[in-house]
Design an enzyme around this catalytic site. Structure first.
Site, mmCIF file in Angstrom:
data_model
loop_
_atom_site.group_PDB
_atom_site.id
_atom_site.type_symbol
_atom_site.label_atom_id
_atom_site.label_comp_id
_atom_site.label_asym_id
_atom_site.label_seq_id
_atom_site.Cartn_x
_atom_site.Cartn_y
_atom_site.Cartn_z
ATOM 1 N N CYS A 247 -33.213 87.206 88.746
ATOM 2 C CA CYS A 247 -31.827 86.637 88.687
ATOM 3 C C CYS A 247 -31.279 85.910 89.876
ATOM 4 O O CYS A 247 -30.743 84.825 89.800
ATOM 5 C CB CYS A 247 -31.022 88.144 88.479
ATOM 6 S SG CYS A 247 -31.128 89.246 89.494
ATOM 7 N N SER B 55 -37.194 102.668 72.246
ATOM 8 C CA SER B 55 -38.172 103.498 72.673
ATOM 9 C C SER B 55 -38.252 104.337 71.295
ATOM 10 O O SER B 55 -37.362 104.461 70.700
ATOM 11 C CB SER B 55 -37.715 104.451 73.832
ATOM 12 O OG SER B 55 -36.597 105.384 73.539
ATOM 13 N N GLY C 229 -27.220 93.879 87.836
ATOM 14 C CA GLY C 229 -28.659 93.685 88.121
ATOM 15 C C GLY C 229 -29.654 94.834 88.138
ATOM 16 O O GLY C 229 -30.705 94.755 87.771
ATOM 17 N N THR D 49 -31.537 99.128 73.919
ATOM 18 C CA THR D 49 -30.446 100.094 74.472
ATOM 19 C C THR D 49 -30.387 99.981 75.825
ATOM 20 O O THR D 49 -29.081 100.358 76.421
ATOM 21 C CB THR D 49 -30.735 101.454 74.106
ATOM 22 O OG1 THR D 49 -32.123 101.631 74.577
ATOM 23 C CG2 THR D 49 -30.839 101.908 72.627
ATOM 24 N N SER E 65 -35.446 106.500 70.420
ATOM 25 C CA SER E 65 -34.106 105.994 69.757
ATOM 26 C C SER E 65 -34.752 105.311 68.394
ATOM 27 O O SER E 65 -33.742 105.097 67.350
ATOM 28 C CB SER E 65 -33.616 104.527 70.436
ATOM 29 O OG SER E 65 -33.139 105.225 71.441
ATOM 30 N N HIS F 53 -24.386 87.166 91.534
ATOM 31 C CA HIS F 53 -24.864 87.070 92.791
ATOM 32 C C HIS F 53 -24.319 86.105 93.686
ATOM 33 O O HIS F 53 -24.333 84.859 93.183
ATOM 34 C CB HIS F 53 -26.301 86.869 92.455
ATOM 35 C CG HIS F 53 -27.065 88.132 91.933
ATOM 36 N ND1 HIS F 53 -26.561 89.311 91.639
ATOM 37 C CD2 HIS F 53 -28.469 88.366 91.344
ATOM 38 C CE1 HIS F 53 -27.258 90.229 91.088
ATOM 39 N NE2 HIS F 53 -28.252 89.471 90.840
ATOM 40 N N SER G 170 -29.614 97.611 79.684
ATOM 41 C CA SER G 170 -28.502 96.711 79.894
ATOM 42 C C SER G 170 -28.785 95.368 79.382
ATOM 43 O O SER G 170 -28.014 94.786 79.095
ATOM 44 C CB SER G 170 -28.397 96.976 81.360
ATOM 45 O OG SER G 170 -29.505 96.577 82.017
ATOM 46 N N ASP H 103 -38.357 97.154 80.344
ATOM 47 C CA ASP H 103 -38.775 97.534 81.574
ATOM 48 C C ASP H 103 -39.984 97.229 81.952
ATOM 49 O O ASP H 103 -41.000 97.368 80.785
ATOM 50 C CB ASP H 103 -38.524 99.195 81.806
ATOM 51 C CG ASP H 103 -36.817 99.385 82.153
ATOM 52 O OD1 ASP H 103 -36.201 98.492 82.461
ATOM 53 O OD2 ASP H 103 -36.657 100.621 82.134
#
Lengths: 363, 363, 363, 363
Positions: free
Chosen positions: B154, B35, B186, B10, B38, B254, B12, B84
């Site tokens: 990135c 998680s 980002g 879920t 969800s 970037h 980005s 994360d």
């Protein structure tokens, strides 16, 4: 009150001059020059005013005239030029020849050997070349001659200001790099930067800007010839400067990510570098100039500062903010510098230069 | 079709994995982990979809499960992790221990000695450490072991990609600086970068980013130990890297203003440098990977390019664009590099890594 | 000096209260309340300061306390609340019960029958309900009671201010529509509006905002009951109000495209409408309140004004700007209204309300 | 393949025509016309390409010619005009007189009595006036005459598209208001909207735009005269339309907050209104036109949609998105409409018009 005129009064730099002069304790807005298209109109009718402050009442009724040293412009003690480079050359020389003190934001005369290129919080001592000329004329009993003093490029101003005390204290800088993130106000507004170029975008190029930074830094940090009449910029061997310039979606305030190496090795410590900048007080402040910043260099300790929106107006834009000073794995130190491009980088610098001239009785 | 799972579905990065996989010729979106909050919901009900393309029909009905190597996730041939860092550590190791190929966007295992840190258009040969491990297990008659491959940071991806052919052809780089102007995508979007921080503003700081660039570059441009089982990043003496990172108001892409000096002096000529980058074809293209860029490095000659809005989508974001290659008064050459941070800098890199693994029969 | 306290001192509205109070001629920043997490810290250590002006020196050293009517907060003559709605209810009532004058930016008590909902440049006469209460207590020899006065929703403030003189002169408004383009500062900044939501985007929805505008307008333009103790908002039959709210990439300043029809037909002429707004002087100005705008309503004649960047700071943000007043093919007139959402739409309104209370000896 | 020419090929609308035509299954980019300054150059050398997609290879080598019905332009079956209004008048009439089918984005001939003003997903039946003319010429044995078809104003397109099915099913609309938030791409880019005008700002005015919306809506929703040769726009009594137009910082996609009242009272129910729009399929889709949207009107139920960044590309920009349909306290219903201004509001509309003409054998 000292009578002041503004050339290029309808342009973006001219508008900023008018704002600053209209509330000034020493200078009085006396005359406005613009293109023949505007001449003869009241200023309020000639200008498309684009400042966030309102058009000052005192300027509204002034009759705009052509940019010639005649009429009200001839009565001015000092003339500020916000003219574009394509017309500044002839106009400014005409005012100089008419005996006027011309303070110019245009690039035309910046590289002239006897023209001071000034960042007023950095190298006001370069105005001594003018002082010497005036003194010589006086001694010879000649009339007070006109002169031109150039304001530096905006991104150069932010770069050199924090270097000055470092060079004074720790000796010459050997290598210097800057990557700029420049505000759109620096490009004026007719048309200035196109919206489509900065919305969700960067333009990694500003015509002529990198060359200006690389050359002007060497003049501003450079010397005066022994006879006091000419400038001797540092050579490319004495200081190598490299600039990469970008235009981004910020209204006011140029951010620069700079890095430097001192000639003297080992270099001063991190704390010495920061303390040196913190302690610096510019001459204009010592002279009591009304626009001089109380703190010339704000050394910020917050991890994510300076930021344009939050820090550009420190000391009304006449100070620079320096943050994130830290060791650089490639050169000695890196840091982020923020300066207000329309204040210390353009019109504001012109006014502060004039205040210094006034404090020294050179107007 | 190869069964693919997405962890952190879920978020980005997870959303980007889903977009890329839902239209992929080889991989099939088979399972989604997120998680406990969800888990049990249909994906369409669990996600706040924030992509500019619509949520793929094929993903809408998939039941989200917890991030454990069970159920549909246990059936996957490859698992992409957009988790994360605070949860990625335990979850990814659990999938590895369950024998899964894990391709991770998290930073947790990037510095592990036996974990490849991959920019797929730059150093896919580093995946040989995994290949060797799989071969060894096979020879011993053991079950195919799980493994983790890390996607690089990135902004590191954009930096190292154009360096690869230069190093291959002209030898090591000695000094390397980059000042980044990084897109807000980002930072994810819950909450991600606050609007007030980027509207008419820059934030000259991204937590941990400069350290990542400086360290990861040394691993990616570094070597494999003689026994083929570990990585030997370049030392700080072999290449000194300095990064200054800024967050600006760009959605994707970037931009990096970089400068470099070669060990070999005199350095190659400007034209040699540009030609070398122009000629480079990444291994993924040679292997026929479907997402591999046709041109790995676009060397632009226009004076004001690359620009994020105009160039970030070249080769669907899997290529990098390089412009303004020119001599640098301080190091050897400076240039502007643009890379698509959510493609070659994150989820897209993961998919291309998996395509290389698939092409080499390592999945 | 009148002692002032701020509740919710670390939030965005609280920060604005502190800025305004720290330079105030009448009020003195005396106490700061915030969450238990901040309590006990110096304000400079507790706050993430996000204003474009620097954190005032006078606030830095103040010890933050919990939001209870104790200690320094109990010594305050007036308490400004920038609390979020989820905690404002209990806290504000506790201060009221402790006999304090509470001026609140929260929505909790706006619909209470005996609580004035005030746009200080529009309906200060509604504070008479409080005045009556204080008078009654005095007559009975009771202690001065505490009270709550609510600041209106920010976009409501901009909408009703220019209507007030029109209603006074030309009678009731029958139909009223507004489409708002609202600044992100109105949403606070932790996290506030996400950058990705407003970069190259609009969010055509703000939770609860349309209902607030539609209801609050009817209370603010409405009446006081005959006994002077309660408010009698206009009914939906008396004035029908329709709002459509959008969040856009502007930092400060809400723009509203409004349209209205008078009950009285034929309506006043275009010139009468403009002159009526131009002539309006708010009571706060007549009372000599220091923050009161010199011109309450700026009626602009330029074809493309008001614009947030250029006009939001007129009269330091305490005035509203109205432009493009013109006949509307559907209702009677349409126009564009700009108001500064953090000044007249939030903290500034609170300070001006307090100035009116002070001028009337009600504090 | 049908040979297509583009007039005004270097401008922003011309560039979009070229992008769409270069990948088209039916039309072949055959000739390009531009100003005398560009004539004689290869297109790649004449244009400053500003699209997010790369300049198509097939267009690069085409020799630009002057905008006259000669040479390659004379060989075209259809000519798309992206010319500015100051030159479009004479050029387009010359192509018409040379027997060409001209599809124009300029405003010059929109109000001509016998020129169809077309939003292809809304009123393609208005092209019958041209069809009748061609049929008549054929019957008389005359040569096929040239004709002009005008594309509507961009914000008009987004407004009328969702109204069409409502009017067809529930009868005439009595009152209609729209407040627009318009993208900057609609203003072209030389110079287009200035960055300083949209950074942290709104411009609440677009020259001539409100008048266009108010008038064009009446023609597009209006009728054809009984003899089939002329248009009979609705009168101001039949439908009163009021527009307020704003320019904001969005690259592509016009958002409109609209409100409407039906003549028939009581009006249809909320669910009927939404279902009617959801069910609508435009004629171009029925005819199998390649660019026709699969869903003409996307009725979104999410509370905060449509949003430009997320929804403008639905059906490649040929559909409109409608959200927040809800009762309006002043008129009957209010809603938010999003349309892609450079697709269905400009060049894309032109291409879809040509596809319809082709499907009907009118080219």
């Amino acid at each position: 009150m000292v009578k002041a005129g503004v050339l290029g009064a309808t342009g973006s730099v001219g508008q900023r001059f008018i704002l600053l002069l209209s509330q000034h304790p020493t200078f009085e807005l006396h005359a406005l020059g613009a293109s023949p298209r505007s001449a003869g109109k009241k200023y309020a009718d000639a200008v498309v005013w684009k400042q966030t402050e309102l058009l000052p009442e005192s300027a509204k009724e002034i009759l705009v005239q052509e940019c010639k040293p005649e009429g009200a412009l001839a009565e001015c003690d000092v003339v500020f030029s916000g003219l574009d480079a394509d017309v500044a050359g002839d106009v400014e020389i005409a005012f100089k020849n008419a005996g006027k003190a011309v303070i110019s934001n245009a690039k035309n005369y910046r590289r002239e050997k006897d023209v001071p290129l000034i960042v007023p919080i950095c190298n006001p001592e370069h105005m001594e070349v003018v002082e010497a000329k005036l003194r010589a004329a006086k001694e010879k009993g000649e009339q007070k001659p006109g002169y031109i003093i150039c304001i530096s490029n905006c991104s150069t101003a932010g770069l050199v200001a924090p270097l000055k005390p470092l060079v004074e204290k720790f000796g010459p800088i050997d290598l210097l790099t800057t990557t700029t993130l420049q505000a759109i106000s620096g490009a004026g507004f007719s048309p200035g930067v196109s919206g489509i170029d900065v919305l969700d975008n960067i333009v990694p190029y500003i015509s002529g800007e990198e060359e200006k930074i690389e050359w002007e830094t060497r003049k501003i940090l450079g010397n005066i010839s022994d006879d006091g009449t000419e400038f001797a910029p540092l050579s490319e061997d004495e200081i190598r400067v490299s600039a990469q310039c970008n235009r981004i979606a910020v209204s006011d305030g140029h951010t620069e990510c700079i890095s430097l190496r001192f000639k003297q090795q080992p270099p001063p410590s991190l704390e010495e570098v920061k303390q040196c900048m913190r302690d610096y007080q510019c001459d204009a402040a010592k002279l009591g100039c009304p626009s001089a910043p109380k703190n010339t260099i704000h050394v910020l300790e917050e991890v994510d500062r300076p930021q344009p929106r939050l820090d550009r107006n420190r000391d009304a834009g006449y100070a620079v903010s320096v943050g994130r000073v830290r060791p650089d794995p490639v050169l000695d130190y890196k840091m982020v510098v923020l300066s207000h491009n329309t204040v210390i980088g353009a019109a504001g610098a012109g006014v502060l230069i004039a205040e210094i001239l006034h404090a020294k009785n050179l107007l």
